[in-house]
Structures are given as C-alpha cells and as structure tokens.
Design a protein around this motif. Structure first.
Motif, mmCIF file in Angstrom:
data_model
loop_
_atom_site.group_PDB
_atom_site.id
_atom_site.type_symbol
_atom_site.label_atom_id
_atom_site.label_comp_id
_atom_site.label_asym_id
_atom_site.label_seq_id
_atom_site.Cartn_x
_atom_site.Cartn_y
_atom_site.Cartn_z
ATOM 1 N N UNK A 121 0.826 -1.207 0.000
ATOM 2 C CA UNK A 121 0.000 0.000 0.000
ATOM 3 C C UNK A 121 0.868 1.269 0.000
ATOM 4 N N UNK A 122 0.182 2.425 -0.136
ATOM 5 C CA UNK A 122 0.916 3.694 -0.239
ATOM 6 C C UNK A 122 1.196 4.345 1.116
ATOM 7 N N UNK A 123 0.744 3.705 2.205
ATOM 8 C CA UNK A 123 0.963 4.318 3.529
ATOM 9 C C UNK A 123 2.412 4.184 3.989
ATOM 10 N N UNK A 124 2.819 5.211 4.715
ATOM 11 C CA UNK A 124 4.138 5.207 5.371
ATOM 12 C C UNK A 124 3.880 5.419 6.854
ATOM 13 N N UNK A 125 4.553 4.650 7.699
ATOM 14 C CA UNK A 125 4.414 4.883 9.137
ATOM 15 C C UNK A 125 5.793 4.913 9.771
ATOM 16 N N UNK A 126 5.862 5.571 10.917
ATOM 17 C CA UNK A 126 7.108 5.585 11.689
ATOM 18 C C UNK A 126 6.746 5.661 13.162
ATOM 19 N N UNK A 127 7.737 5.395 14.003
ATOM 20 C CA UNK A 127 7.501 5.461 15.444
ATOM 21 C C UNK A 127 6.427 4.479 15.881
ATOM 22 N N UNK A 128 6.579 3.205 15.458
ATOM 23 C CA UNK A 128 5.609 2.154 15.801
ATOM 24 C C UNK A 128 4.180 2.542 15.430
ATOM 25 N N UNK A 161 0.285 9.158 3.647
ATOM 26 C CA UNK A 161 0.092 8.384 2.445
ATOM 27 C C UNK A 161 0.883 9.044 1.334
ATOM 28 N N UNK A 162 1.690 8.270 0.632
ATOM 29 C CA UNK A 162 2.491 8.824 -0.469
ATOM 30 C C UNK A 162 2.155 8.026 -1.717
ATOM 31 N N UNK A 215 2.152 6.172 -5.077
ATOM 32 C CA UNK A 215 3.215 5.476 -5.813
ATOM 33 C C UNK A 215 4.138 4.677 -4.892
ATOM 34 N N UNK A 216 4.104 4.928 -3.572
ATOM 35 C CA UNK A 216 5.057 4.241 -2.700
ATOM 36 C C UNK A 216 4.902 2.722 -2.795
ATOM 37 N N UNK A 217 3.654 2.251 -2.792
ATOM 38 C CA UNK A 217 3.407 0.810 -2.816
ATOM 39 C C UNK A 217 4.003 0.154 -4.054
ATOM 40 N N UNK A 218 3.794 0.765 -5.201
ATOM 41 C CA UNK A 218 4.290 0.144 -6.435
ATOM 42 C C UNK A 218 5.811 0.230 -6.521
ATOM 43 N N UNK A 219 6.397 1.316 -6.039
ATOM 44 C CA UNK A 219 7.864 1.425 -6.047
ATOM 45 C C UNK A 219 8.448 0.327 -5.168
ATOM 46 N N UNK A 220 7.918 0.187 -3.964
ATOM 47 C CA UNK A 220 8.452 -0.820 -3.046
ATOM 48 C C UNK A 220 8.235 -2.236 -3.561
ATOM 49 N N UNK A 221 7.087 -2.481 -4.158
ATOM 50 C CA UNK A 221 6.809 -3.834 -4.678
ATOM 51 C C UNK A 221 7.843 -4.204 -5.737
ATOM 52 N N UNK A 222 8.192 -3.234 -6.577
ATOM 53 C CA UNK A 222 9.147 -3.514 -7.651
ATOM 54 C C UNK A 222 10.555 -3.727 -7.085
ATOM 55 N N UNK A 258 11.494 13.977 8.605
ATOM 56 C CA UNK A 258 10.910 15.107 7.853
ATOM 57 C C UNK A 258 11.916 15.782 6.936
ATOM 58 N N UNK A 259 12.650 14.968 6.179
ATOM 59 C CA UNK A 259 13.668 15.534 5.293
ATOM 60 C C UNK A 259 13.107 15.911 3.917
ATOM 61 N N UNK A 260 11.864 15.489 3.639
ATOM 62 C CA UNK A 260 11.248 15.814 2.347
ATOM 63 C C UNK A 260 11.716 14.911 1.219
ATOM 64 N N UNK A 261 11.071 15.069 0.054
ATOM 65 C CA UNK A 261 11.416 14.322 -1.169
ATOM 66 C C UNK A 261 11.504 12.814 -0.943
ATOM 67 N N UNK A 262 10.569 12.304 -0.168
ATOM 68 C CA UNK A 262 10.585 10.860 0.142
ATOM 69 C C UNK A 262 10.444 10.037 -1.142
ATOM 70 N N UNK A 263 9.379 10.314 -1.893
ATOM 71 C CA UNK A 263 9.102 9.504 -3.085
ATOM 72 C C UNK A 263 10.182 9.697 -4.149
ATOM 73 N N UNK A 264 10.704 10.911 -4.231
ATOM 74 C CA UNK A 264 11.767 11.170 -5.217
ATOM 75 C C UNK A 264 12.962 10.239 -4.964
#
Ligand code: UDP
Length: 233
Positions: free
Chosen positions: A25-32, A38-39, A41-48, A215-221
C-alpha cells in the motif's frame, strides 16, 4: 480476495493453495505507527524493488517466500507461519543503535551486528536474547535463532555487494522469517527503503524511510531513485 492480515504498509490476502497475495500500500508509518502519511506510488515502487531483491537472493540460493511479481503493487508469495521476530543486520551504526548504546554515529561495524527484536508495537520492539525468545515461546530451539542469524548475514553479503555496484551503501536492514507448509525456514516480508537504510555512496544522501521519519522531504523522489538504480530503466 479474503483478507488474512492487514499490516501498517501491506495487506495479505488468501491465494491459491499454499500461497498468499501481498499488496503493497501507499501508507508510510514511523515510530511504531504513531506517525502516518500516504504517499502516492510508494506501494508500487516498493513492490518492484522488493521483487528484484528477493529474486536476487533466490539466485544466490537463499530461500524466500517470493513467487512472482504482479505489477504494479502485488507479490504472490508462499504462505508462511511468520515468526514475531525482527532480525536486524547493521553495517554502520545509526538509528536506535546510537540512541541506546555508546556507538559513534556512522561508525563501521565489522563484522556486522545482528540484533533480534520482538515484533510488537505495543512493547516498542524490545531486543531479544536467546533465553527470552525461548521463554516467550517465539522459537522452539536456539538453533532456529542461529539459523536466522546465518541466513541474515548471508542476505547482508549478497545485498551489500549488489547495492555497492549501484552506488548505494547498505547501512542496515530488517528481515522477517517464517516457516512454509513443508517446514522450511524462508525469508518473508519485504526488502525496501521502508525496511532498509540506504545511503548514496558518493554523496552520503539518505535514500530511505529516514527521509520520512526525520521530515527531510522528497521521500518519493528518493524511493524512485532507489528503484531506478536497483531495477534499471
Ligand atoms: N526496521 C524496520 N522495522 C522496524 C524496526 C526497524 O524495518 O520495526 C529497520 C529500519 O528501517 C532500519 C533497521 O531496521 O533499516 C534498523 O532500525 P533501527 O533499530 O535503527 O530503528 P529506528 O532508528 O528506526 O528506531
């Protein structure tokens, strides 16, 4: 499809026979799970990325749950009884290691450090030792832990070498293991910028989920850049 399990970033559905379908999925989580976003494209990038890395391991004789990639964001996998243990391998000290122990940030760890943690958001993934893992009934024998450690170090060797050629430093990563229907111990879950730390070999730039955590930005990039280097194209 019947849902078997919904995690923080993936959902597992029942597949044919002894298989399951894992949807990234496109969700991102941190800190348990405390921080969420939600980002697209994240799900498809990670799957590949994970498909390429799981197949790399298989080519090196390391058994994984991976069967096939169904673009854009699904893996068909062997159904496993997943052990509630996270196996972390570290080549460079950072993250929770430097918060918990007097390691200097960025120090090379030679030989690599392997850590076992209980997979539990409620208890914040506490570190395990052999006695605690046995007493909790997570494994039946210490040999299972030693086998996971052996495989994790082999995974580290294979991934490190492959990524080095792509200009990526493998800082650390997390693996999960499980048993298939025949009782084989296999690498499960995923190998992605969500579960590994990747640094650009020439600039030192962070190319993984730390961009979200900090929070560094440009996560998906940066995830896209990892995909470009790992998967080509
Ligand atoms: N990791 C993970 N899931 C977890 C904990 C850690 O995928 O629940 C990965 C994390 O992405 C990193 C490595 O394991 O690549 C080591 O993480 P660390 O213990 O330093 O955790 P953090 O600093 O994120 O608390």
């Amino acid at each position: 499809m019947k849902e078997i399990y919904r995690g923080k970033a993936k959902t597992l559905y029942e597949g044919e026979k002894d298989t399951a379908v894992m949807v990234f999925r496109d969700e991102l989580t941190a800190g348990d799970g405390a921080k969420r976003a939600e980002k697209r494209e994240k799900g498809s990038i990670n799957a590949e990325i994970s498909a390429v890395l799981m197949q790399l391991l298989e080519r090196h004789g390391i058994k994984t749950h991976f069967i096939s990639f169904q673009p854009p964001n699904r893996h068909v996998v062997k159904r496993l009884r997943i052990l509630p243990v996270e196996v972390i391998v570290r080549n460079i000290a950072t993250g929770s290691l430097v918060r918990r122990y007097p390691f200097e940030e960025g120090r090379k760890l030679e030989p690599p450090v392997v850590e076992f943690c209980l997979k539990s958001d409620e208890y914040h993934d506490p570190m395990l030792n052999e006695d605690i893992a046995l007493a909790l009934g997570l494994v039946e024998s210490v040999e299972e832990l030693r086998e996971m450690r052996r495989i994790a170090l082999e995974v580290n060797r294979v991934l490190r070498e492959f990524l080095r050629e792509k200009g990526i430093v493998l800082v650390d990563f997390k693996l999960e293991f499980g048993y298939d229907a025949e009782g084989n111990l296999l690498v499960g879950d995923e190998i992605t910028p969500d579960t590994c730390r990747f640094w650009d070999a020439s600039t030192g730039e962070v190319m993984d989920k730390d961009r979200f955590r900090r929070d560094m930005g440009e996560v998906i990039e940066y995830y896209r850049e990892v995909r470009r280097r790992v998967c080509g194209g």
